[in-house]
Scaffold this motif. Structure first.
Motif, PDB file in Angstrom:
ATOM      1  N   ILE A   1       0.852  -1.188   0.000  1.00  0.00           N
ATOM      2  CA  ILE A   1       0.000   0.000   0.000  1.00  0.00           C
ATOM      3  C   ILE A   1       0.890   1.240   0.000  1.00  0.00           C
ATOM      4  CG2 ILE A   1      -1.783   1.276   1.235  1.00  0.00           C
ATOM      5  CD1 ILE A   1      -2.620  -1.376   2.523  1.00  0.00           C
ATOM      6  N   TYR A   2       0.556   2.184  -0.883  1.00  0.00           N
ATOM      7  CA  TYR A   2       1.256   3.465  -0.895  1.00  0.00           C
ATOM      8  C   TYR A   2       0.249   4.580  -0.750  1.00  0.00           C
ATOM      9  CZ  TYR A   2      -0.129   4.704  -5.691  1.00  0.00           C
ATOM     10  OH  TYR A   2      -0.837   5.048  -6.809  1.00  0.00           O
ATOM     11  N   TYR A   3       0.738   5.747  -0.440  1.00  0.00           N
ATOM     12  CA  TYR A   3      -0.129   6.902  -0.235  1.00  0.00           C
ATOM     13  C   TYR A   3      -0.149   7.734  -1.507  1.00  0.00           C
ATOM     14  CZ  TYR A   3      -2.725  10.438   2.263  1.00  0.00           C
ATOM     15  OH  TYR A   3      -3.717  11.307   2.674  1.00  0.00           O
ATOM     16  N   SER A   4      -1.264   7.711  -2.218  1.00  0.00           N
ATOM     17  CA  SER A   4      -1.410   8.498  -3.432  1.00  0.00           C
ATOM     18  C   SER A   4      -2.074   9.828  -3.118  1.00  0.00           C
ATOM     19  CB  SER A   4      -2.260   7.721  -4.442  1.00  0.00           C
ATOM     20  OG  SER A   4      -3.623   7.727  -4.036  1.00  0.00           O
ATOM     21  N   ASN A   5      -2.259  10.642  -4.133  1.00  0.00           N
ATOM     22  CA  ASN A   5      -2.942  11.928  -3.962  1.00  0.00           C
ATOM     23  C   ASN A   5      -4.386  11.737  -3.522  1.00  0.00           C
ATOM     24  OD1 ASN A   5      -0.655  13.336  -4.686  1.00  0.00           O
ATOM     25  ND2 ASN A   5      -1.220  13.397  -6.852  1.00  0.00           N
ATOM     26  N   TYR A   6      -4.908  10.524  -3.695  1.00  0.00           N
ATOM     27  CA  TYR A   6      -6.306  10.251  -3.382  1.00  0.00           C
ATOM     28  C   TYR A   6      -6.436   9.374  -2.142  1.00  0.00           C
ATOM     29  CZ  TYR A   6      -6.468  11.895  -8.156  1.00  0.00           C
ATOM     30  OH  TYR A   6      -6.295  12.642  -9.288  1.00  0.00           O
ATOM     31  N   GLY A   7      -5.336   9.205  -1.430  1.00  0.00           N
ATOM     32  CA  GLY A   7      -5.352   8.392  -0.231  1.00  0.00           C
ATOM     33  C   GLY A   7      -4.631   7.078  -0.431  1.00  0.00           C
ATOM     34  N   PRO A   8      -4.735   6.162   0.537  1.00  0.00           N
ATOM     35  CA  PRO A   8      -4.032   4.864   0.428  1.00  0.00           C
ATOM     36  C   PRO A   8      -4.501   4.075  -0.792  1.00  0.00           C
ATOM     37  CG  PRO A   8      -4.810   5.250   2.653  1.00  0.00           C
ATOM     38  CD  PRO A   8      -5.432   6.309   1.807  1.00  0.00           C
ATOM     39  N   HIS A   9      -3.558   3.420  -1.435  1.00  0.00           N
ATOM     40  CA  HIS A   9      -3.865   2.681  -2.662  1.00  0.00           C
ATOM     41  C   HIS A   9      -2.955   1.479  -2.741  1.00  0.00           C
ATOM     42  CE1 HIS A   9      -4.611   1.920  -6.924  1.00  0.00           C
ATOM     43  NE2 HIS A   9      -5.625   2.762  -6.829  1.00  0.00           N
ATOM     44  N   ASN A  10      -3.516   0.366  -3.216  1.00  0.00           N
ATOM     45  CA  ASN A  10      -2.682  -0.820  -3.409  1.00  0.00           C
ATOM     46  C   ASN A  10      -1.684  -0.603  -4.541  1.00  0.00           C
ATOM     47  OD1 ASN A  10      -3.991  -2.353  -1.422  1.00  0.00           O
ATOM     48  ND2 ASN A  10      -5.564  -3.019  -2.858  1.00  0.00           N
ATOM     49  N   PHE A  11      -0.536  -1.226  -4.455  1.00  0.00           N
ATOM     50  CA  PHE A  11       0.414  -1.193  -5.550  1.00  0.00           C
ATOM     51  C   PHE A  11       1.026  -2.558  -5.774  1.00  0.00           C
ATOM     52  CE2 PHE A  11       4.671  -1.755  -3.832  1.00  0.00           C
ATOM     53  CZ  PHE A  11       4.534  -1.441  -2.491  1.00  0.00           C
ATOM     54  N   GLY A  12       1.462  -2.751  -6.997  1.00  0.00           N
ATOM     55  CA  GLY A  12       2.269  -3.906  -7.380  1.00  0.00           C
ATOM     56  C   GLY A  12       3.329  -3.373  -8.330  1.00  0.00           C
TER      57      GLY A  12
END
Length: 123
Positions: free
Chosen positions: A100-111
């Motif tokens: 999980i990373y912190y995007s401009n829109y809040g927490p978001h899953n990443f791969g």
């Protein structure tokens, strides 16, 4: 965005050792799993080893007893210690991470995938 940068590949004789490193950077909140895959010419990419947030590990049968995966959670870095290398270990090795990373829109899953590092084992 999350980036993975690998290092440590190279040319080694059969029976030798190499240590790969992969560092993740970006606005990372947590990493659930990190792993190493490899792809030899003309073959599909295959899992070599992975390690979960609880430090559980998983290895391909072909590398058990020879490779060791480890991670430094404080540095968001995963390592692959490769011993007793064989010519059939020759491949491009890719790092992979998910979390999980912190995007401009809040927490978001990443791969994410690294760019790959070449490992060549001569006979």
């Amino acid at each position: 965005q999350v980036q993975l940068v690998e290092s440590g590949g190279g040319l080694v004789q059969a029976g030798g050792s190499l240590r790969l490193s992969c560092a993740a950077s970006g606005s990372i909140l947590s990493i659930n799993a990190m792993g190493w895959y490899r792809q030899a010419p003309g073959k599909q990419r295959e899992l070599v080893a992975d390690i979960r947030s609880g430090s559980s590990t998983n290895y391909a049968d072909s590398v058990k007893g020879r490779f060791t995966i480890s991670r430094d959670n404080a540095k968001n870095t995963v390592y692959l210690q490769m011993n007793s290398l064989k010519p059939e270990d020759t491949a491009v090795y890719y790092c992979n991470a998910g979390g999980i990373y912190y995007s401009n829109y809040g927490p978001h899953n990443f791969g994410a995938w690294g760019q790959g590092t070449q490992v060549t084992v001569s006979s």
